[in-house]
Design an enzyme around this catalytic site. Structure first.
Site, mmCIF file in Angstrom:
data_model
loop_
_atom_site.group_PDB
_atom_site.id
_atom_site.type_symbol
_atom_site.label_atom_id
_atom_site.label_comp_id
_atom_site.label_asym_id
_atom_site.label_seq_id
_atom_site.Cartn_x
_atom_site.Cartn_y
_atom_site.Cartn_z
ATOM 1 N N HIS A 1 -3.638 -4.754 0.397
ATOM 2 C CA HIS A 1 -2.937 -5.345 1.550
ATOM 3 C C HIS A 1 -3.025 -6.872 1.480
ATOM 4 O O HIS A 1 -3.948 -7.463 2.036
ATOM 5 C CB HIS A 1 -3.597 -4.874 2.851
ATOM 6 C CG HIS A 1 -3.373 -3.432 3.146
ATOM 7 N ND1 HIS A 1 -2.272 -2.991 3.833
ATOM 8 C CD2 HIS A 1 -4.092 -2.341 2.829
ATOM 9 C CE1 HIS A 1 -2.335 -1.674 3.942
ATOM 10 N NE2 HIS A 1 -3.429 -1.244 3.342
ATOM 11 N N GLU B 1 -1.487 -8.953 3.088
ATOM 12 C CA GLU B 1 -1.309 -9.568 4.420
ATOM 13 C C GLU B 1 -2.628 -9.973 5.067
ATOM 14 O O GLU B 1 -2.644 -10.815 5.966
ATOM 15 C CB GLU B 1 -0.526 -8.636 5.347
ATOM 16 C CG GLU B 1 -1.228 -7.347 5.770
ATOM 17 C CD GLU B 1 -0.952 -6.160 4.847
ATOM 18 O OE1 GLU B 1 -0.644 -6.380 3.655
ATOM 19 O OE2 GLU B 1 -1.074 -5.012 5.311
ATOM 20 N N CYS C 1 0.830 -1.207 0.000
ATOM 21 C CA CYS C 1 0.000 0.000 0.000
ATOM 22 C C CYS C 1 0.871 1.267 0.000
ATOM 23 O O CYS C 1 1.363 1.655 -1.051
ATOM 24 C CB CYS C 1 -0.988 -0.038 1.155
ATOM 25 S SG CYS C 1 -2.413 1.024 0.820
HETATM 26 N N1 GLN Z 1 -1.750 6.646 3.124
HETATM 27 C C1 GLN Z 1 -1.950 5.960 1.910
HETATM 28 C C2 GLN Z 1 -3.345 6.172 1.358
HETATM 29 O O1 GLN Z 1 -4.228 6.587 2.036
HETATM 30 C C3 GLN Z 1 -1.667 4.489 2.067
HETATM 31 C C4 GLN Z 1 -2.615 3.825 3.000
HETATM 32 C C5 GLN Z 1 -2.118 2.488 3.486
HETATM 33 O O2 GLN Z 1 -0.940 2.187 3.449
HETATM 34 N N2 GLN Z 1 -3.027 1.687 3.985
HETATM 35 O O3 GLN Z 1 -3.584 5.923 0.205
#
Ligand code: GLN
Length: 536
Positions: free
Chosen positions: A508, A510, A377
């Protein structure tokens, strides 16, 4: 008591019941007034776990899903905030037809309605409900009252399991049962009598104390389960079974096992792998949620950590994890050259500005020195920023999360998200939950998944700016996963001939890795890390 192992107890009870042939579901009840866990700080509360439905919830839900291989839904997570919000809104809409609305019975019946709905929606034989907090808290009293009523109305179908902590004061060196006795007295005063007590402690429970707890807490001795500290949480189901918890549960529920087979065989094989792995694979996680001490870190990134472990064990390797604080690379306290000591580097998800330049330095080093890199992400977004800055030469490239007026907003806010932020709507407004992505032939991602269309869980507001996709592609970055309409970049990677593993995901992964089914991308990353280790 928080941290004593209720979540792992629920997960293990579920695993044991599944092994006896039952379909189970699990519901987590959190007493706080936050409507969900999405707006909570990971340093204080641990990881925000995301369900495929998009619910942002407590990390225990991750344990449930991992142990029981479940795909839990919106109904399986309940908070006081959620319940109160619903009841108050219903009252405002005349849903109670002018009646006086009170905590009892309206809040409690809303709780039981939710618990029963979750059980029905799951179609399970047995529903396991975890009530968060500690006996005696004011915060969870409504939930205990709801449980009492549920039991009163369904006496043959409801049983209570209490997870209690038995301290061994260092001055005495002896396990004390008194707090458990007092907790039972308090529970009894609420009208609840536990059927089974899971006795958590540093050491196993001896027969004398088992008897003592049984007599003073009004349960059968065989219903007191010894639950000492053990090496790994994955040992817990097997350990519970040493005290015949499964049999006791079924006897108390007055039901018979649906199978005679040992349903824990595969689980035991997994445990054997975790113990037999000797040679290490050395992975660094570069994060920022370190502020309250290292012990919290493992909570803030628990799904990432467990995913690394599953893939490492699957390759017969012992995972060695090192936490690196991105801020140390930013300030110069640490030099990136130390990264050469690791077989692989992960930059997990995150928010905001802190530690960003440090993470970018780490990513650059990993790219230039061919150290396997996996960006999750934020880790993928920063990988794109780094590539734009240092390969395409767009020196000002950035994400608008950090610099709103950057000349090159290679990562930008999604149009529908701009409004949410302008209106200060932060709760449950990100792009959340499972979305499909199409994979490109001949890529690392496609090879790892071995299929065309995948579905992965998301939690973000920003994305790769479509206006820069062509330039990034020309510069050599491959977008190997895209949303079905081709607009959102879901996976970025470098070709294998250029870098052994330089890959980031907007989602994600994970949240979908399981002990018995390690995630494909984590496994591809670990495989690359093992290869790098071989090259050293
Ligand atoms: N801050 C970034 C976004 O909002 C990544 C978010 C994250 O890593 N879950 O897109």
């Amino acid at each position: 008591m928080s941290g004593v192992g209720k979540g792992i107890s629920v997960s293990s009870i579920g695993k044991i019941l599944q092994a006896k042939g039952f379909k189970v579901n699990a519901v987590k009840v959190d007493p706080y007034l936050n409507v969900d866990a999405g707006t909570m700080n990971p340093t204080e509360h641990g990881e925000v776990y995301v369900l495929s439905s998009g619910m942002e919830c407590d990390q225990d839900m991750g344990n449930y899903e991992r142990f029981m291989e479940l795909n839990l839904g919106h109904d399986d997570y309940i908070t006081s905030g959620m319940v109160y919000k619903y009841v108050i809104e219903k009252e405002r809409n005349l849903g109670y037809k002018g009646k006086c609305v009170e905590a009892i019975p309206h809040i409690t019946s809303e709780i039981t309605r939710r618990i029963q709905k979750a059980a029905e929606m799951s179609g399970s034989d047995i529903s396991i409900i975890e009530i968060g907090g500690t006996v005696g808290d004011y915060q969870n009293i409504m939930f205990i009252e709801a449980a009492r009523v549920l039991n009163l109305k369904n006496p043959d179908d409801v049983i209570f399991v209490m997870v209690s902590y038995l301290p061994v004061p260092s001055t005495l060196g002896e396990m004390k049962t008194k707090p458990t006795q007092n907790a039972i007295h308090m529970l009894n005063s609420y009208g609840v009598q536990p059927d089974i007590i899971i006795a958590r402690g540093a050491v196993p429970l001896d027969e004398r104390r088992k008897e003592k707890i049984a007599i003073s807490c009004n349960v059968y001795p065989e219903n007191v389960i010894s639950a000492p500290d053990i090496e790994s949480v994955y040992d817990v189901p097997v350990n519970f079974e040493k005290d015949k918890l499964g049999e006791t549960l079924l006897k108390t529920l007055k039901i018979k096992a649906k199978t005679k087979k040992d349903g824990l065989t595969k689980w035991k094989q997994f445990i054997t792998k975790t113990k037999s792995a000797k040679e290490e694979v050395n992975i660094a996680i570069v994060g920022k949620y370190f502020d309250t001490g290292d012990f919290v870190l493992s909570d803030a990134y628990i799904s990432v950590i467990e995913s690394i472990k599953y893939s490492a064990y699957d390759f017969g390797r012992k995972p060695k994890l090192t936490w690196l604080n991105a801020k140390d690379f930013e300030s110069g306290k640490k030099d990136v050259s130390e990264l050469g000591n690791y077989d692989g580097i992960i930059v997990p998800g995150g928010f905001g500005e802190s530690g960003i330049e440090g993470k970018l330095k780490v990513i650059k080093y990993a790219r230039e020195n061919k150290i396997p890199y996996f960006g999750l992400c934020y880790g993928m977004q920063l990988m794109v920023v780094e590539y734009a800055r240092n390969v395409l030469g767009l020196k000002e490239a950035n994400t608008t999360e950090i610099n709103l007026t950057t000349e090159h907003p290679v990562i930008d806010i999604m149009p529908e998200q701009k409004k949410n932020l302008a209106e200060g709507k932060y709760g449950a407004t990100m792009r959340l939950g499972s979305y499909p992505a199409h994979l490109k032939d001949g890529t690392i991602a496609k090879k790892a998944y071995g299929k065309e269309i995948i579905s992965e869980r998301h939690r973000h507001r920003y994305e790769v700016n479509p206006n820069y996709v062509e330039e990034l592609k020309k510069g050599g970055l491959i977008f190997s996963g895209k949303s079905p309409d081709g607009v959102l970049m879901e996976i970025a990677e470098l070709p294998k001939k250029i870098h052994p593993f330089f890959l980031g995901t907007q989602f994600h992964p994970e949240f979908q890795s399981r002990p018995l089914h390690p995630h494909e991308l984590f496994s591809a990353f670990i495989e690359a890390a093992i290869e790098k280790r071989g090259r050293k």
